[in-house]
Design a protein around this motif. Structure first.
Motif, PDB file in Angstrom:
ATOM      1  N   LYS A   1       0.879  -0.999   0.090  1.00 18.18           N
ATOM      2  CA  LYS A   1       0.183  -0.110   0.119  1.00 18.18           C
ATOM      3  C   LYS A   1       1.072   1.200  -0.038  1.00 18.18           C
ATOM      4  O   LYS A   1       2.228   1.121   1.175  1.00 18.18           O
ATOM      5  CB  LYS A   1      -0.828  -0.241   1.363  1.00 18.18           C
TER       6      LYS A   1
ATOM      7  N   SER B   1       1.643  -4.878   2.127  1.00 13.47           N
ATOM      8  CA  SER B   1       0.304  -5.509   2.717  1.00 13.47           C
ATOM      9  C   SER B   1       0.314  -7.077   2.201  1.00 13.47           C
ATOM     10  O   SER B   1      -1.138  -7.068   2.073  1.00 13.47           O
ATOM     11  CB  SER B   1      -1.188  -4.361   1.371  1.00 13.47           C
TER      12      SER B   1
ATOM     13  N   TYR C   1      -3.351  -8.110  -0.008  1.00 10.31           N
ATOM     14  CA  TYR C   1      -4.472  -6.960   0.279  1.00 10.31           C
ATOM     15  C   TYR C   1      -5.260  -6.773  -1.698  1.00 10.31           C
ATOM     16  O   TYR C   1      -6.432  -7.236  -1.777  1.00 10.31           O
ATOM     17  CB  TYR C   1      -4.103  -5.917   1.012  1.00 10.31           C
ATOM     18  N   ASN C   2      -3.870  -6.291  -2.168  1.00 10.78           N
ATOM     19  CA  ASN C   2      -4.326  -5.648  -3.492  1.00 10.78           C
ATOM     20  C   ASN C   2      -5.495  -6.354  -4.427  1.00 10.78           C
ATOM     21  O   ASN C   2      -6.101  -6.180  -4.793  1.00 10.78           O
ATOM     22  CB  ASN C   2      -3.268  -4.821  -4.548  1.00 10.78           C
ATOM     23  N   TYR C   3      -4.153  -7.438  -4.120  1.00  8.86           N
ATOM     24  CA  TYR C   3      -5.032  -8.548  -5.942  1.00  8.86           C
ATOM     25  C   TYR C   3      -7.068  -9.041  -4.567  1.00  8.86           C
ATOM     26  O   TYR C   3      -7.805  -9.389  -5.365  1.00  8.86           O
ATOM     27  CB  TYR C   3      -4.645 -10.035  -5.685  1.00  8.86           C
ATOM     28  N   GLU C   4      -6.954  -8.833  -3.548  1.00  7.55           N
ATOM     29  CA  GLU C   4      -8.595  -9.312  -2.945  1.00  7.55           C
ATOM     30  C   GLU C   4      -9.172  -8.398  -3.011  1.00  7.55           C
ATOM     31  O   GLU C   4     -10.673  -8.475  -3.692  1.00  7.55           O
ATOM     32  CB  GLU C   4      -8.589  -9.579  -1.543  1.00  7.55           C
ATOM     33  N   LYS C   5      -8.301  -7.452  -3.335  1.00  4.42           N
ATOM     34  CA  LYS C   5      -9.604  -5.916  -3.334  1.00  4.42           C
ATOM     35  C   LYS C   5     -10.401  -5.502  -4.848  1.00  4.42           C
ATOM     36  O   LYS C   5     -11.035  -6.194  -5.358  1.00  4.42           O
ATOM     37  CB  LYS C   5      -8.389  -4.777  -3.215  1.00  4.42           C
TER      38      LYS C   5
ATOM     39  N   HIS D   1      -4.179   5.594  -5.260  1.00  2.65           N
ATOM     40  CA  HIS D   1      -4.060   3.862  -4.779  1.00  2.65           C
ATOM     41  C   HIS D   1      -2.149   3.825  -5.241  1.00  2.65           C
ATOM     42  O   HIS D   1      -3.248   3.038  -6.132  1.00  2.65           O
ATOM     43  CB  HIS D   1      -5.336   3.505  -4.706  1.00  2.65           C
TER      44      HIS D   1
ATOM     45  N   TYR E   1      -2.519   0.032  -5.433  1.00  2.56           N
ATOM     46  CA  TYR E   1      -3.989  -1.162  -6.333  1.00  2.56           C
ATOM     47  C   TYR E   1      -3.232  -0.590  -7.782  1.00  2.56           C
ATOM     48  O   TYR E   1      -3.813  -1.470  -8.950  1.00  2.56           O
ATOM     49  CB  TYR E   1      -4.737   0.026  -5.656  1.00  2.56           C
TER      50      TYR E   1
END
Lengths: 287, 268
Positions: free
Chosen positions: A39, A49, A52-56, A257, A260
């Protein structure tokens, strides 16, 4: 001394490229991958993170929306582009007068900045006083909400993009047409073939490599769609014209971001390569 | 009969391609109230839109920036790409094929992947809001290298050997001995580079915030979306006209070269 200079010469010549490649290609690709696990808003320190970015991304409605929008754009843009550029090229190839004037006219939008074309078409597409809607009402039809309805925003942009780029593809098809030997058509004439038969059995197969090229070029161009929706609709209405690149841009430079946005960029890039490989497979099979 | 039909189709299309430009030009010199109903010539002629544009945004400075940036990039691309193209075409060294494959690979790499990291590189190098950010990432070009490589492959080796005997180094061989014989390639690379740089807008939007350093497409874009045109259509169109004009003028003079250059982009 001279002998040593001779050997080092080639390396000196390519050294600017190697430097350029390391800074602007190799490093960014690796760093981009690294960023997808972090992040970061550029100002405060980077924060690990994990996934996290992939899940998001997998739960991000707008990610899918922008991807589907871009594919929708391509689904309209590529067939239109093929039909019009090939059609006009065939007409221009019929030994008519002023063909270079026509060619130059069709080429004009291609050389002009996308910003100019977009500003211009924004007015042409205007709901109340736009030129196109005025023409429609003049002949008794209803106004169309070209840029103001969810249904029409992406098709409108695709029509405009076709208008802008068709000149290039006309020229490419003309080059292709000139490589077809004249006697093919002479033989067909002797056999009493119709124009349509000649087109279907001689012209079209001979142009396969050009068709392939046009599809690949407009696919790459379509995936970079940015300035048109950015200026015309801002991605709206209701995100109906949000393209992939516009979404990356918004995530990176409206919301900062960076991690992301890099994840999106990375995913889109892999997706683009995949689409192009598939197209290649499919088109080469049909040669 | 068939010929007549072809002409009619082509003329209708030609109008559809030229008329919007004409309309934009006429609208930009019309009073605001008449633009909505304009179809051909304006009832009143005015330069108000242009005067208003010059007072609202530094469009003159943007024009200067665009010319400066595009010229420097074009010069650099020709210079560096010719060097690399020559090395790939006419010299032998370990790693030559490797570099060639890297170039091909890089050309297929979608820019979406490098966009964000390249912006960050600019931030870290302190290039944001400097001309360097607009110029440095574009000083060398894969496609230009391939075009130069192709051109140099077909130049006679005897010319190079003779120049070497005369004591020329590589740079003199490339730029003095061989350059005169590959002018069409130089023109092609020049036009392709200048045009794509002139029209580039995504990258400037990312790395330039200072209005004084903006290129024309960027300034016109921000003017048009940022609401500073204050709904004044005429002013917006005037800025678009000014952005299109230099390229259209160049195009009318060098039309043949433009089309030929673009066509060569298809011959890979």
């Amino acid at each position: 001394m001279t002998k040593r200079k001779f050997k080092i010469g080639p390396y000196l010549l390519v050294s600017p490229y190697v430097l350029f490649f390391l800074i602007f290609v190799a490093f960014p690709v690796l760093f981009s991958f690294y960023l997808t696990f972090h992040k970061w808003n550029v100002i405060s320190p980077m924060e690990y993170s994990g996934l996290y970015n992939y899940e998001k991304m997998l739960h991000d409605r707008l990610f899918y929306k922008s991807l589907i929008n871009t594919l929708y754009f391509l689904a309209i843009h590529i067939p239109l582009q093929l039909v019009f550029s090939l059609g006009i090229a065939v007409l221009l190839n019929t030994k008519i007068k002023f063909s270079s004037f026509f060619r130059a006219a069709f080429f004009l939008p291609f050389i002009v900045s996308g910003v100019v074309v977009t500003i211009m078409w924004q007015q042409l597409y205007g709901f109340n006083s736009g030129l196109i809607n005025r023409l429609l009402t003049d002949i008794g039809l209803d106004r169309i909400g070209w840029l103001t309805t969810e249904k029409m925003s992406m098709p409108s942009i695709a029509i405009m993009a076709t208008w802008k780029n068709v000149g290039l593809y006309i020229v490419l098809f003309l080059v292709g047409l000139q490589t077809i030997p004249k006697y093919y058509y002479e033989v067909a004439d002797l056999e009493g073939a119709t124009d349509w038969q000649k087109f279907k059995y001689i012209t079209l197969p001979a142009l396969n490599p050009t068709i392939f090229m046009v599809v690949i070029f407009s696919t790459i161009g379509g995936f970079s769609l940015f300035i048109e929706p950015y200026v015309m609709t801002g991605g709206g209405p209701l995100n109906s014209s949000l393209s992939s690149v516009l979404y990356i841009y918004k995530q990176a430079f409206d919301f900062y971001h960076m991690g992301y946005a890099a994840t999106l960029g990375f995913t889109f890039a892999i997706f683009i390569l995949l689409v192009i490989v598939l197209q290649k497979r499919f088109l080469e099979k049909n040669y | 009969m068939k010929k007549a039909l072809i002409y009619i189709i082509l003329i209708v299309f030609a109008i559809a391609f030229i008329y919007p430009f004409f309309w934009m030009l006429i609208a930009s010199i019309s009073p605001e109230t008449e633009i909505g109903s304009l179809t051909f010539l304006p009832a009143h002629f005015t330069l108000h839109n242009y005067i208003s544009m010059f007072s609202k945004i530094p469009i003159g400075r943007a024009l200067f920036n665009s010319i400066l940036v595009s010229s420097i990039i074009t010069f650099c691309v020709i210079f560096f790409s010719a060097m690399v193209g020559y090395a790939l075409a006419k010299t032998k060294f370990i790693g030559r094929d490797f570099i060639f494959y890297i170039i091909i690979f890089t050309m297929t790499l979608p820019f979406q992947i490098t966009l964000i990291p390249n912006y960050i590189t600019m931030v870290k190098l302190g290039f944001v809001d400097h001309y360097a950010a607009l110029i440095i990432p574009f000083v060398i070009n894969n496609f230009a290298i391939l075009l130069f490589r192709q051109a140099f492959i077909s130049t006679p080796q005897a010319l190079i050997d003779a120049a070497k005997i005369d004591g020329c180094n590589n740079m003199r061989i490339i730029f003095q001995v061989l350059f005169p014989s590959i002018i069409p390639t130089i023109v092609t690379v020049g036009i392709l580079t200048f045009m794509s740089t002139w029209n580039e807008v995504l990258w400037p939007l990312i790395v330039i915030r200072d209005q004084q350093l903006m290129t024309m497409p960027q300034l016109v874009t921000l003017f048009s979306v940022g609401g500073r045109a204050e709904g004044q259509l005429g002013v917006k169109l005037a800025s678009a006209v000014l952005l299109a004009l230099p390229i259209i003028i160049a195009y009318t003079f060098f039309q043949k070269y433009f089309i030929r250059s673009m066509a060569s982009s298809g011959i890979k």
